[in-house]
Design an enzyme around this catalytic site. Structure first.
Site, short mmCIF file in Angstrom:
data_model
loop_
_atom_site.label_atom_id
_atom_site.label_comp_id
_atom_site.label_asym_id
_atom_site.label_seq_id
_atom_site.Cartn_x
_atom_site.Cartn_y
_atom_site.Cartn_z
N HIS A 128 -9.85 -5.22 -3.62
CA HIS A 128 -8.57 -5.56 -2.95
C HIS A 128 -8.78 -5.84 -1.62
CE1 HIS A 128 -9.61 -1.05 -2.85
NE2 HIS A 128 -8.96 -1.20 -1.33
N ASP A 177 0.88 -1.13 -0.02
CA ASP A 177 -0.03 -0.02 -0.14
C ASP A 177 0.87 1.13 -0.06
OD1 ASP A 177 -3.42 0.38 1.22
OD2 ASP A 177 -1.96 2.12 1.07
N HIS A 236 -6.80 -5.97 2.18
CA HIS A 236 -5.94 -5.20 2.80
C HIS A 236 -5.16 -6.34 3.91
CE1 HIS A 236 -6.91 -0.88 2.30
NE2 HIS A 236 -7.79 -1.37 2.02
N ASN A 239 -13.15 -3.37 1.94
CA ASN A 239 -13.94 -2.53 2.05
C ASN A 239 -14.77 -2.56 0.69
OD1 ASN A 239 -13.10 -1.50 4.28
ND2 ASN A 239 -11.44 -0.15 3.30
N GLN A 250 -14.47 2.17 0.99
CA GLN A 250 -13.66 1.96 -0.17
C GLN A 250 -13.38 3.30 -1.10
OE1 GLN A 250 -15.73 -0.69 -3.11
NE2 GLN A 250 -13.86 -1.00 -4.05
#
Ligand code: 5GP
Ligand code: ZN
Length: 135
Positions: free
Chosen positions: A100, A31, A102, A87, A94
């Site tokens: 995606h 990230d 995390h 999310n 989101q």
């Protein structure tokens, strides 16, 4: 691939990024604005906006990748645990509309993720909600 989607470009190598894992279906990269060192995003190469649109075959393949990335973080970073977070929709936080997951390394007492406020619902209310949600 969606030409307007940054994660399509990152997951398919159009833009370079810090890739930690890749297979036929997913790319996992760091990230850019991490909650903790090693915070990784697992991203399908195919454009899928969110979990509501995620095909079952891709959904079935995602958790083995989560496990791999989490185990690697534990082994290499020595974290005590990980948060796995995903999310869906702006209401849920989101901000990038390409599915995606995390994976966030956690250390005892690091304070990285805050607990949410817990509601106190009556048994009747819980039953009413359960009856609505039940398949
Ligand atoms: P979301 O809020 O949609 O669940 O998470 C989006 C995440 O993507 C955020 O944690 C944000 O820091 C990360 N992010 C946004 N743009 C980029 C980017 O261009 N590269 C990388 N590596 N991460 C990004
Ligand atoms: Zn995309």
């Amino acid at each position: 691939m969606d030409e307007n989607c940054i994660f399509c470009k990152l997951a398919n190598g159009v833009f370079s990024t810090n890739v930690v894992y890749e297979d036929d279906d997913f790319t996992a990269f760091l990230d850019a604005s991490p909650a903790a060192e090693g915070h990784t995003l697992i991203v399908p190469k195919k454009h899928v906006a969110n979990a509501f649109e995620l095909p079952d075959d891709l959904g079935a393949k995602v958790y083995p990748v989560v496990k791999k990335v989490a185990a690697r973080q534990k082994e290499v970073l020595g974290c005590d645990g990980v948060n796995v977070l995903q999310n869906n929709g702006p209401a849920a936080g989101q901000t990038v509309f390409h599915f995606h997951v995390h994976v966030i390394p956690r250390f005892d007492g690091d304070g990285v993720m805050k607990d949410w406020d817990h509601l106190e619902l009556s048994d009747d209310k819980q039953k009413e909600i359960c009856d609505k949600l039940k398949f």
